[in-house]
Design a protein around this motif. Structure first.
Motif, PDB file in Angstrom:
ATOM      1  N   ALA A  87       4.455   4.631  41.028  1.00 57.48           N
ATOM      2  CA  ALA A  87       4.714   5.979  40.510  1.00 57.48           C
ATOM      3  C   ALA A  87       3.502   6.431  39.698  1.00 57.48           C
ATOM      4  N   ARG A  88       3.106   7.687  39.879  1.00 51.91           N
ATOM      5  CA  ARG A  88       1.913   8.205  39.204  1.00 51.91           C
ATOM      6  C   ARG A  88       2.262   9.381  38.304  1.00 51.91           C
ATOM      7  N   LYS A  89       1.551   9.443  37.195  1.00 56.11           N
ATOM      8  CA  LYS A  89       1.807  10.498  36.226  1.00 56.11           C
ATOM      9  C   LYS A  89       1.379  11.863  36.755  1.00 56.11           C
ATOM     10  N   GLU A  90       0.268  11.907  37.476  1.00 56.00           N
ATOM     11  CA  GLU A  90      -0.219  13.207  37.965  1.00 56.00           C
ATOM     12  C   GLU A  90       0.733  13.834  38.973  1.00 56.00           C
ATOM     13  N   ARG A  91       1.572  13.016  39.603  1.00 53.55           N
ATOM     14  CA  ARG A  91       2.587  13.538  40.528  1.00 53.55           C
ATOM     15  C   ARG A  91       3.934  13.745  39.836  1.00 53.55           C
ATOM     16  N   GLN A  92       3.989  13.424  38.566  1.00 58.29           N
ATOM     17  CA  GLN A  92       5.207  13.532  37.750  1.00 58.29           C
ATOM     18  C   GLN A  92       6.356  12.704  38.326  1.00 58.29           C
ATOM     19  N   GLU A  93       6.017  11.482  38.734  1.00 61.45           N
ATOM     20  CA  GLU A  93       7.016  10.561  39.270  1.00 61.45           C
ATOM     21  C   GLU A  93       7.575   9.695  38.145  1.00 61.45           C
ATOM     22  N   ALA A  94       8.735   9.143  38.385  1.00 57.73           N
ATOM     23  CA  ALA A  94       9.402   8.326  37.369  1.00 57.73           C
ATOM     24  C   ALA A  94       9.631   6.909  37.895  1.00 57.73           C
ATOM     25  N   GLY A 116      34.517  -5.726  29.048  1.00 54.36           N
ATOM     26  CA  GLY A 116      35.218  -5.936  30.302  1.00 54.36           C
ATOM     27  C   GLY A 116      34.340  -6.519  31.397  1.00 54.36           C
ATOM     28  N   ASP A 117      33.116  -6.907  31.075  1.00 56.21           N
ATOM     29  CA  ASP A 117      32.200  -7.497  32.038  1.00 56.21           C
ATOM     30  C   ASP A 117      31.521  -8.690  31.378  1.00 56.21           C
ATOM     31  N   THR A 118      31.098  -9.668  32.161  1.00 57.88           N
ATOM     32  CA  THR A 118      30.490 -10.853  31.569  1.00 57.88           C
ATOM     33  C   THR A 118      28.977 -10.775  31.471  1.00 57.88           C
ATOM     34  N   SER A 119      28.356  -9.778  32.079  1.00 56.16           N
ATOM     35  CA  SER A 119      26.900  -9.685  32.055  1.00 56.16           C
ATOM     36  C   SER A 119      26.441  -8.434  31.317  1.00 56.16           C
ATOM     37  N   PHE A 120      25.244  -8.547  30.744  1.00 58.69           N
ATOM     38  CA  PHE A 120      24.610  -7.390  30.125  1.00 58.69           C
ATOM     39  C   PHE A 120      23.901  -6.605  31.220  1.00 58.69           C
ATOM     40  N   SER A 121      24.128  -5.308  31.290  1.00 62.37           N
ATOM     41  CA  SER A 121      23.472  -4.454  32.279  1.00 62.37           C
ATOM     42  C   SER A 121      22.802  -3.290  31.566  1.00 62.37           C
ATOM     43  N   PHE A 122      21.526  -3.107  31.869  1.00 62.65           N
ATOM     44  CA  PHE A 122      20.764  -2.006  31.300  1.00 62.65           C
ATOM     45  C   PHE A 122      20.074  -1.274  32.445  1.00 62.65           C
ATOM     46  N   THR A 123      20.126   0.047  32.431  1.00 68.48           N
ATOM     47  CA  THR A 123      19.474   0.870  33.444  1.00 68.48           C
ATOM     48  C   THR A 123      18.881   2.091  32.775  1.00 68.48           C
ATOM     49  N   GLY A 124      17.686   2.444  33.200  1.00 65.16           N
ATOM     50  CA  GLY A 124      17.062   3.630  32.639  1.00 65.16           C
ATOM     51  C   GLY A 124      15.869   4.069  33.462  1.00 65.16           C
ATOM     52  N   SER A 125      15.491   5.325  33.293  1.00 63.65           N
ATOM     53  CA  SER A 125      14.328   5.896  33.976  1.00 63.65           C
ATOM     54  C   SER A 125      13.424   6.542  32.944  1.00 63.65           C
ATOM     55  N   ARG A 126      12.157   6.503  33.240  1.00 63.01           N
ATOM     56  CA  ARG A 126      11.151   7.165  32.406  1.00 63.01           C
ATOM     57  C   ARG A 126      10.054   7.702  33.307  1.00 63.01           C
ATOM     58  N   PRO A 127       9.356   8.739  32.844  1.00 66.93           N
ATOM     59  CA  PRO A 127       8.200   9.202  33.613  1.00 66.93           C
ATOM     60  C   PRO A 127       7.091   8.153  33.564  1.00 66.93           C
ATOM     61  N   SER A 128       6.413   7.993  34.678  1.00 60.56           N
ATOM     62  CA  SER A 128       5.328   7.020  34.756  1.00 60.56           C
ATOM     63  C   SER A 128       4.155   7.469  33.894  1.00 60.56           C
ATOM     64  N   GLU A 129       3.461   6.506  33.305  1.00 61.56           N
ATOM     65  CA  GLU A 129       2.266   6.790  32.503  1.00 61.56           C
ATOM     66  C   GLU A 129       0.998   6.348  33.238  1.00 61.56           C
ATOM     67  N   TYR A 130       1.149   5.938  34.488  1.00 55.32           N
ATOM     68  CA  TYR A 130       0.001   5.432  35.243  1.00 55.32           C
ATOM     69  C   TYR A 130      -0.780   6.562  35.886  1.00 55.32           C
ATOM     70  N   PHE A 131      -2.064   6.626  35.578  1.00 63.94           N
ATOM     71  CA  PHE A 131      -2.967   7.594  36.215  1.00 63.94           C
ATOM     72  C   PHE A 131      -3.772   6.869  37.279  1.00 63.94           C
ATOM     73  N   ASP A 132      -3.844   7.439  38.460  1.00 62.17           N
ATOM     74  CA  ASP A 132      -4.661   6.880  39.531  1.00 62.17           C
ATOM     75  C   ASP A 132      -6.120   7.067  39.138  1.00 62.17           C
ATOM     76  N   PRO A 133      -6.931   5.996  39.150  1.00 64.37           N
ATOM     77  CA  PRO A 133      -8.340   6.145  38.738  1.00 64.37           C
ATOM     78  C   PRO A 133      -9.128   7.112  39.606  1.00 64.37           C
TER      79      PRO A 133
END
Length: 135
Positions: A87-94, A116-133
Motif C-alpha cells: 500500500a502506498r501513501k501517494e495512492r491513498q491506500e490503507a 465470550g471468546d477464548t482468544s484476543f482479537s484485534f483488527t484495524g486499518s490505517r492509511p499507509s505511510e510508505y512512499f514509493d522512492p
C-alpha cells in the motif's frame, strides 16, 4: 471450636479474594501486552506498507516467548501481505491488520467469562505511510 471454623472460613475467603485479584491482574496484563504488540505491529506495517514475513515471524516468536499459542493464521485477514501488493501513501491506500492471539489458560478462562471468546482479537486499518522512492 467455633473460633477455629470462623478462622478457617475467613482464611478461605481471603485466599479466594487474593487468587481472584491475581487472576484478574494477569488477565489485564496479558491483554495490555497483546494490545501493545498489535499497536507496534500496526505501526511497523504502516511504515513499510505491507506485512513483511520477517516482521511477522519476529512478532510470532515474541508471542511464543510469552507462552502464548500462535499459529500461521494468527495474522489471517491482514492485507497486504506481499511486497508486490504494498500500500502506498501517494495512492491513498490503507493497510489492514488482524491479529488473533491465544493467551495463557487462566486468561482464556477469564476472557471467556468477560467477552465470550477464548482468544484476543484485534483488527484495524490505517492509511499507509510508505512512499514509493520512484514517485
Amino acid at each position: 471450636m467455633v473460633k477455629a471454623k470462623v478462622f478457617l472460613i475467613c482464611l478461605l475467603v481471603l485466599l479466594l479474594i487474593t487468587s481472584a485479584l491475581g487472576a484478574y491482574h494477569l488477565y489485564a496484563m496479558e491483554r495490555a501486552i497483546a494490545r501493545g504488540i498489535y499497536a507496534d505491529l500496526l505501526d511497523d506495517m504502516q511504515d513499510i506498507g505491507y506485512l513483511e514475513p520477517t516482521l511477522a515471524d519476529y512478532y510470532l516468536l515474541k508471542m511464543k516467548g510469552l507462552g502464548w499459542e500462535v499459529t500461521v493464521d494468527t495474522f489471517a485477514g491482514s492485507w497486504p501481505r506481499t511486497e508486490g501488493e504494498r500500500a502506498r501513501k501517494e495512492r491513498q491506500e490503507a493497510i489492514t491488520l488482524s491479529v488473533t492471539i491465544q493467551p495463557s489458560k487462566v486468561t482464556q478462562w477469564l476472557h471467556k467469562f468477560v467477552e465470550g471468546d477464548t482468544s484476543f482479537s484485534f483488527t484495524g486499518s490505517r492509511p499507509s505511510e510508505y512512499f514509493d522512492p520512484g514517485w
